[in-house]
Write a protein that holds these residues in place. Structure first.
Motif, PDB file in Angstrom:
ATOM      1  N   PRO A 106      14.024 -23.104 -39.099  1.00  0.00           N
ATOM      2  CA  PRO A 106      14.209 -24.418 -39.727  1.00  0.00           C
ATOM      3  C   PRO A 106      13.255 -24.606 -40.906  1.00  0.00           C
ATOM      4  O   PRO A 106      12.172 -24.019 -40.940  1.00  0.00           O
ATOM      5  CB  PRO A 106      13.874 -25.385 -38.606  1.00  0.00           C
ATOM      6  CG  PRO A 106      12.859 -24.643 -37.788  1.00  0.00           C
ATOM      7  CD  PRO A 106      13.332 -23.212 -37.797  1.00  0.00           C
ATOM      8  N   ARG A 107      13.642 -25.447 -41.827  1.00  0.00           N
ATOM      9  CA  ARG A 107      12.740 -25.790 -42.930  1.00  0.00           C
ATOM     10  C   ARG A 107      11.765 -26.889 -42.520  1.00  0.00           C
ATOM     11  O   ARG A 107      10.678 -26.986 -43.075  1.00  0.00           O
ATOM     12  CB  ARG A 107      13.559 -26.218 -44.150  1.00  0.00           C
ATOM     13  CG  ARG A 107      14.397 -25.085 -44.741  1.00  0.00           C
ATOM     14  CD  ARG A 107      15.134 -25.532 -45.996  1.00  0.00           C
ATOM     15  NE  ARG A 107      15.911 -24.437 -46.544  1.00  0.00           N
ATOM     16  CZ  ARG A 107      17.169 -24.165 -46.199  1.00  0.00           C
ATOM     17  NH1 ARG A 107      17.770 -24.916 -45.286  1.00  0.00           N
ATOM     18  NH2 ARG A 107      17.829 -23.155 -46.733  1.00  0.00           N
ATOM     19  N   ARG A 108      12.183 -27.721 -41.553  1.00  0.00           N
ATOM     20  CA  ARG A 108      11.311 -28.770 -41.018  1.00  0.00           C
ATOM     21  C   ARG A 108      11.296 -28.672 -39.496  1.00  0.00           C
ATOM     22  O   ARG A 108      12.317 -28.408 -38.882  1.00  0.00           O
ATOM     23  CB  ARG A 108      11.795 -30.161 -41.436  1.00  0.00           C
ATOM     24  CG  ARG A 108      11.690 -30.458 -42.899  1.00  0.00           C
ATOM     25  CD  ARG A 108      12.018 -31.917 -43.185  1.00  0.00           C
ATOM     26  NE  ARG A 108      13.407 -32.248 -42.900  1.00  0.00           N
ATOM     27  CZ  ARG A 108      13.822 -33.217 -42.096  1.00  0.00           C
ATOM     28  NH1 ARG A 108      12.919 -33.962 -41.444  1.00  0.00           N
ATOM     29  NH2 ARG A 108      15.104 -33.471 -41.918  1.00  0.00           N
ATOM     30  N   LEU A 109      10.137 -28.897 -38.933  1.00  0.00           N
ATOM     31  CA  LEU A 109       9.957 -28.761 -37.491  1.00  0.00           C
ATOM     32  C   LEU A 109       9.064 -29.881 -36.970  1.00  0.00           C
ATOM     33  O   LEU A 109       8.012 -30.172 -37.549  1.00  0.00           O
ATOM     34  CB  LEU A 109       9.307 -27.402 -37.178  1.00  0.00           C
ATOM     35  CG  LEU A 109       8.718 -27.197 -35.774  1.00  0.00           C
ATOM     36  CD1 LEU A 109       9.823 -27.138 -34.730  1.00  0.00           C
ATOM     37  CD2 LEU A 109       7.867 -25.921 -35.740  1.00  0.00           C
ATOM     38  N   THR A 110       9.497 -30.507 -35.890  1.00  0.00           N
ATOM     39  CA  THR A 110       8.646 -31.421 -35.134  1.00  0.00           C
ATOM     40  C   THR A 110       8.533 -30.864 -33.723  1.00  0.00           C
ATOM     41  O   THR A 110       9.544 -30.535 -33.094  1.00  0.00           O
ATOM     42  CB  THR A 110       9.233 -32.843 -35.090  1.00  0.00           C
ATOM     43  OG1 THR A 110       9.227 -33.393 -36.411  1.00  0.00           O
ATOM     44  CG2 THR A 110       8.401 -33.736 -34.180  1.00  0.00           C
ATOM     45  N   VAL A 166       1.468 -35.142 -27.314  1.00  0.00           N
ATOM     46  CA  VAL A 166       1.066 -34.686 -28.648  1.00  0.00           C
ATOM     47  C   VAL A 166       2.322 -34.463 -29.476  1.00  0.00           C
ATOM     48  O   VAL A 166       3.320 -33.920 -28.974  1.00  0.00           O
ATOM     49  CB  VAL A 166       0.264 -33.372 -28.587  1.00  0.00           C
ATOM     50  CG1 VAL A 166      -0.233 -32.988 -29.985  1.00  0.00           C
ATOM     51  CG2 VAL A 166      -0.876 -33.457 -27.597  1.00  0.00           C
ATOM     52  N   ILE A 167       2.294 -34.873 -30.741  1.00  0.00           N
ATOM     53  CA  ILE A 167       3.362 -34.580 -31.677  1.00  0.00           C
ATOM     54  C   ILE A 167       2.757 -33.947 -32.913  1.00  0.00           C
ATOM     55  O   ILE A 167       1.679 -34.386 -33.382  1.00  0.00           O
ATOM     56  CB  ILE A 167       4.169 -35.832 -32.061  1.00  0.00           C
ATOM     57  CG1 ILE A 167       5.276 -35.484 -33.070  1.00  0.00           C
ATOM     58  CG2 ILE A 167       3.287 -36.921 -32.604  1.00  0.00           C
ATOM     59  CD1 ILE A 167       6.213 -36.645 -33.412  1.00  0.00           C
ATOM     60  N   ALA A 168       3.395 -32.919 -33.449  1.00  0.00           N
ATOM     61  CA  ALA A 168       2.966 -32.293 -34.692  1.00  0.00           C
ATOM     62  C   ALA A 168       4.174 -32.047 -35.571  1.00  0.00           C
ATOM     63  O   ALA A 168       5.240 -31.633 -35.083  1.00  0.00           O
ATOM     64  CB  ALA A 168       2.244 -30.963 -34.406  1.00  0.00           C
ATOM     65  N   ASN A 169       4.031 -32.317 -36.855  1.00  0.00           N
ATOM     66  CA  ASN A 169       5.104 -32.140 -37.828  1.00  0.00           C
ATOM     67  C   ASN A 169       4.761 -31.001 -38.785  1.00  0.00           C
ATOM     68  O   ASN A 169       3.614 -30.892 -39.250  1.00  0.00           O
ATOM     69  CB  ASN A 169       5.332 -33.433 -38.616  1.00  0.00           C
ATOM     70  CG  ASN A 169       5.829 -34.553 -37.741  1.00  0.00           C
ATOM     71  OD1 ASN A 169       6.857 -34.423 -37.063  1.00  0.00           O
ATOM     72  ND2 ASN A 169       5.131 -35.685 -37.739  1.00  0.00           N
TER      73      ASN A 169
END
Length: 358
Positions: free
Chosen positions: A305-309, A351-354
Motif C-alpha cells: 500500500p502507499r498508505r498504511l495505518t 496504539v495507532i501509527a500512520n
C-alpha cells in the motif's frame, strides 16, 4: 455450518471490469469486540441466532468454518469470529454492528455468560457522509455505543490527529480484569492506495462464491504463503467481479483479510491475534516479536500500500514480549507520520501509527 445461496444475498461489490468507472465502496471497517465471563460457550449458540446478529448489523453470512478452537463466519461485509468467551464482529460498507450488541448480550446470557468488556472501534471513514445516521458523526456513534452499554458504562477516545488518520475507540469495562495476567492482543493493518497490479489480482470473471476464483486470489496474491507460514487453514471467498475476503484458522489464532480493489477506493485490511493468549500469558516468549515482525513484512509484501495505518490493542501481560514489533517492521519501508497511544484501566493499551510509503 451452511453456505448462503447466491440468490438469497445482496451483491456487495462492483459489477464491472477493472478498466471501467466504478462506484465508491467504504472498505474501512467498524469493529465490535466483546469478552464474556462464565462457564458457557458461545460456540453452542444456534446458527439462527448468529444469522440474526449479522442481520441486525446490516450484512449476511456467506460461509462458516468450525475448528476446535473457534468458529468463523465470512460475511457479505467482512467477518465474525466466535471463541468460547469472545466475539469479534467486523463489518464494512454501510453496516451498523453496534445495533447487534443487545442480541449478542442476550444470546451470551442464554449460554450462562456475562459481559466482561466491550470495545467499539473504527478508523476515520473515506466518505463519512455516505454512512448511515448512526455513523454520520462521532457524537452519534458515541451515543449509540453508550446506549448499547446501558447508558452509563464506557468512554470514547480518539487516537491520532483529528485532521488526519485517526481511530475512534469506545471502551467499556463491566467486570474488573487484571490485564497483567493476560496476553490477549490483536494487530490490525489498514492499507490504502493499492498498486494497480495488486488490485488486478482481486478481479475475476468467475461467478461470485466460485471456489476456483477464491483459491486463485489466495494463491496469486501471496496470501496462501501467509496461511502456510501461520500453519493455518483458510476459508476464502471471491465476490462478483471484484473483491475478496478470507478467515484464517491457525490453532487458537485467527486472521481475517478483506480487500476492496476498486482504484477510486482501493483498500485492504489484515487483522490477526497471532501468538496471543486469552487465558494466560503468551507461550511464544522472546520469539513472539520476531513472529509478528515476519507476519507484518509478509502482509506488506502482498499488498504494497502507499498508505498504511496500523493499530495494536494489547493486554499488559503481553506488552513486554510484543514491544514495538508490529510497527518496527513497517518503518523499514514506510515513513511514520505519527503515533498515538492510550492506557485503559492501567493494564491494557491501544496504539495507532500512520505511515506513508517512502
Amino acid at each position: 455450518c451452511n453456505q448462503t445461496s447466491q440468490s438469497d444475498k445482496p451483491s456487495r461489490w462492483c459489477s464491472f471490469g477493472l478498466t471501467m468507472s466504478v462506484s465508491f465502496f467504504e472498505g474501512t471497517e467498524k469493529r465490535i469486540e466483546i469478552d464474556f465471563r462464565g462457564s458457557g460457550d458461545l460456540r453452542n449458540v444456534t446458527r439462527a441466532d448468529w444469522e440474526e446478529v449479522v442481520r441486525l448489523s446490516g450484512t449476511q453470512i456467506l460461509n462458516c468454518k468450525v475448528t476446535s478452537e473457534f468458529t468463523s463466519f465470512l460475511l457479505s461485509e467482512s467477518s465474525l469470529i466466535v471463541y468460547p468467551c469472545k466475539a469479534i464482529l467486523k463489518t464494512c460498507g454501510r453496516t451498523v454492528p453496534v445495533a447487534a450488541v443487545p442480541k449478542l448480550k442476550a444470546i451470551a446470557k442464554e449460554q450462562g455468560l456475562e459481559v466482561e468488556w466491550l470495545c467499539y472501534s473504527r478508523k476515520n471513514f473515506l466518505a463519512p457522509g455516505e454512512q448511515p445516521e448512526e455513523h454520520q458523526s462521532q457524537e452519534a456513534e458515541i451515543a449509540v455505543c453508550r446506549q448499547a452499554c446501558g447508558g452509563e458504562v464506557g468512554d470514547a477516545f480518539v487516537l491520532g490527529p483529528m485532521t488526519g488518520e485517526h481511530w475512534l475507540v469506545y471502551d467499556a469495562s463491566f467486570l474488573w480484569v487484571d490485564g497483567m495476567t493476560r496476553g490477549d492482543f490483536q494487530v490490525d493493518m489498514m492499507m490504502y492506495d493499492l498498486p494497480t497490479d495488486v488490485q488486478a489480482v482481486f478481479y475475476t470473471d468467475l461467478p461470485e462464491g466460485s471456489r476456483d476464483g477464491a483459491m486463485k486470489m489466495t494463491r496469486d496474491s501471496g496470501l496462501g504463503e501467509i496461511v502456510d507460514t501461520m500453519g493455518g487453514e483458510v476459508d476464502d471467498y471471491c465476490f462478483d467481479k471484484c473483491g475478496y475476503s478470507c478467515n484464517i484458522h491457525a490453532g487458537q489464532d485467527y486472521a481475517m483479510v478483506h480487500v476492496t480493489p476498486q482504484d477510486e477506493c482501493s483498500y485492504a485490511s489484515f487483522e490477526s491475534n497471532l501468538g496471543s493468549s486469552r487465558t494466560g500469558l503468551p507461550t511464544e516468549g522472546a520469539e513472539l516479536a520476531n513472529k509478528l515482525e515476519s507476519l507484518v513484512a509478509k502482509v506488506l509484501k502482498v499488498f504494497r500500500p502507499r498508505r498504511l495505518t496500523m493499530t495494536l490493542f494489547i493486554d499488559q501481560g503481553a506488552a513486554s514480549l510484543v514491544g514495538s514489533a508490529p510497527f518496527v517492521e513497517a518503518e523499514k519501508l514506510y515513513r511514520k507520520r505519527n503515533t498515538t497511544s492510550t492506557w485503559f484501566e492501567s493494564d491494557y493499551s491501544a496504539v495507532i501509527a500512520n505511515f506513508d510509503l517512502r
